[in-house]
Motif scaffolding. Structure first.
Motif, mmCIF file in Angstrom:
data_model
loop_
_atom_site.group_PDB
_atom_site.id
_atom_site.type_symbol
_atom_site.label_atom_id
_atom_site.label_comp_id
_atom_site.label_asym_id
_atom_site.label_seq_id
_atom_site.Cartn_x
_atom_site.Cartn_y
_atom_site.Cartn_z
ATOM 1 N N THR A 243 0.838 -1.204 0.000
ATOM 2 C CA THR A 243 0.000 0.000 0.000
ATOM 3 C C THR A 243 0.874 1.255 0.000
ATOM 4 O O THR A 243 0.548 2.250 -0.663
ATOM 5 C CB THR A 243 -0.959 -0.021 1.207
ATOM 6 O OG1 THR A 243 -1.749 -1.210 1.138
ATOM 7 C CG2 THR A 243 -1.876 1.185 1.212
ATOM 8 N N SER B 113 -5.596 1.220 3.099
ATOM 9 C CA SER B 113 -5.834 -0.225 3.045
ATOM 10 C C SER B 113 -7.308 -0.429 3.270
ATOM 11 O O SER B 113 -7.819 -0.154 4.348
ATOM 12 C CB SER B 113 -5.055 -0.940 4.137
ATOM 13 O OG SER B 113 -3.701 -0.662 4.013
ATOM 14 N N ASP C 109 -7.368 -4.242 -3.634
ATOM 15 C CA ASP C 109 -6.766 -5.098 -2.616
ATOM 16 C C ASP C 109 -7.517 -6.416 -2.649
ATOM 17 O O ASP C 109 -8.659 -6.506 -2.215
ATOM 18 C CB ASP C 109 -6.863 -4.445 -1.240
ATOM 19 C CG ASP C 109 -6.011 -5.193 -0.223
ATOM 20 O OD1 ASP C 109 -5.984 -6.450 -0.277
ATOM 21 O OD2 ASP C 109 -5.370 -4.535 0.608
ATOM 22 N N GLU D 150 -3.023 -5.272 -5.188
ATOM 23 C CA GLU D 150 -2.310 -5.947 -4.099
ATOM 24 C C GLU D 150 -2.878 -7.358 -3.967
ATOM 25 O O GLU D 150 -4.073 -7.565 -4.112
ATOM 26 C CB GLU D 150 -2.530 -5.207 -2.766
ATOM 27 C CG GLU D 150 -2.000 -3.789 -2.776
ATOM 28 C CD GLU D 150 -2.093 -3.132 -1.394
ATOM 29 O OE1 GLU D 150 -1.835 -3.800 -0.381
ATOM 30 O OE2 GLU D 150 -2.428 -1.939 -1.359
HETATM 31 MG MG LIG Z 1 -1.869 -3.206 1.723
#
Ligand SMILES: [Mg+2]
Ligand SMILES: Nc1ncnc2c1ncn2[C@@H]1O[C@H](COP(=O)(O)OP(=O)(O)OP(=O)(O)O)[C@@H](O)[C@H]1O
Length: 156
Positions: free
Chosen positions: A41, A59, A81, A108
């Motif tokens: 992140t 996040s 994410d 991510e």
């Molecule tokens: Mg992260």
């Protein structure tokens, strides 16, 4: 930009991301891997800074994909994410292919989940060393888009 780089602090990671952003274009897919707390992140925060998109990059607790519009006529950043995603079906639900072409998409925990979105992708792996804040970032370009990215040489 060399293939592997050691970044001593979170601030260094952010400026690395900002430098990397200069190489990113609409349609690019960047897949980030590395253990919990590696700095994925933090790297995206730097990319966002370099792309000049609206923040903040956080996040996500519930939101899995977030679009950050450009502040300067550039491409938006789509930050995903995938940590909580179960598999291909849920990735399909995000409809990332709809935004891919016009955006810079950074995922991510995308390894093994998002490769089907594009023939070309930049894979970035972040490793942490024990007892140290330093991280090592390794790039691997897949496909013709990244043909000039040194992926099999440790240094350049
Ligand atoms: Mg992260
Ligand atoms: N050299 C460094 N590079 C990046 N982050 C660092 C570094 N040194 C310390 N940090 C700190 O490590 C933490 C990394 O957290 P970050 O949320 O970026 O990791 P992450 O890989 O996204 O984690 P998650 O797997 O939970 O998504 C931050 O608190 C950051 O300030």
């Amino acid at each position: 930009m060399v293939n592997a780089e050691r970044l001593a602090t979170a601030e260094d990671m952010r400026s690395y991301g900002a430098r990397l952003a200069a190489r990113l274009r609409p349609g690019d897919l960047v897949v980030l891997s590395g253990p919990l707390g590696a700095g994925k992140t933090t790297l995206v925060q730097g990319i966002a800074e370099g792309l000049k998109v609206r923040g903040p990059i956080t996040s996500p607790t519930f939101v899995i994909a977030r679009v950050h519009p450009s502040l300067c006529q550039g491409p938006p950043l789509v930050h995903v994410d995938a940590y909580r995603l179960g598999g291909d079906l849920e990735v399909d639900d995000l409809d990332l292919d709809a935004s891919l072409e016009d955006s810079v998409t950074v995922v991510e925990w995308g390894e093994g989940l998002v490769e089907g979105l594009s023939d070309d992708r930049l894979e970035i792996h972040i490793d942490r060393e024990t007892g140290d804040e330093a991280r090592t970032v390794t790039l691997r370009g897949v496909g013709s888009r990244w043909a000039d990215t040194p992926s099999d040489r440790p240094e350049e």
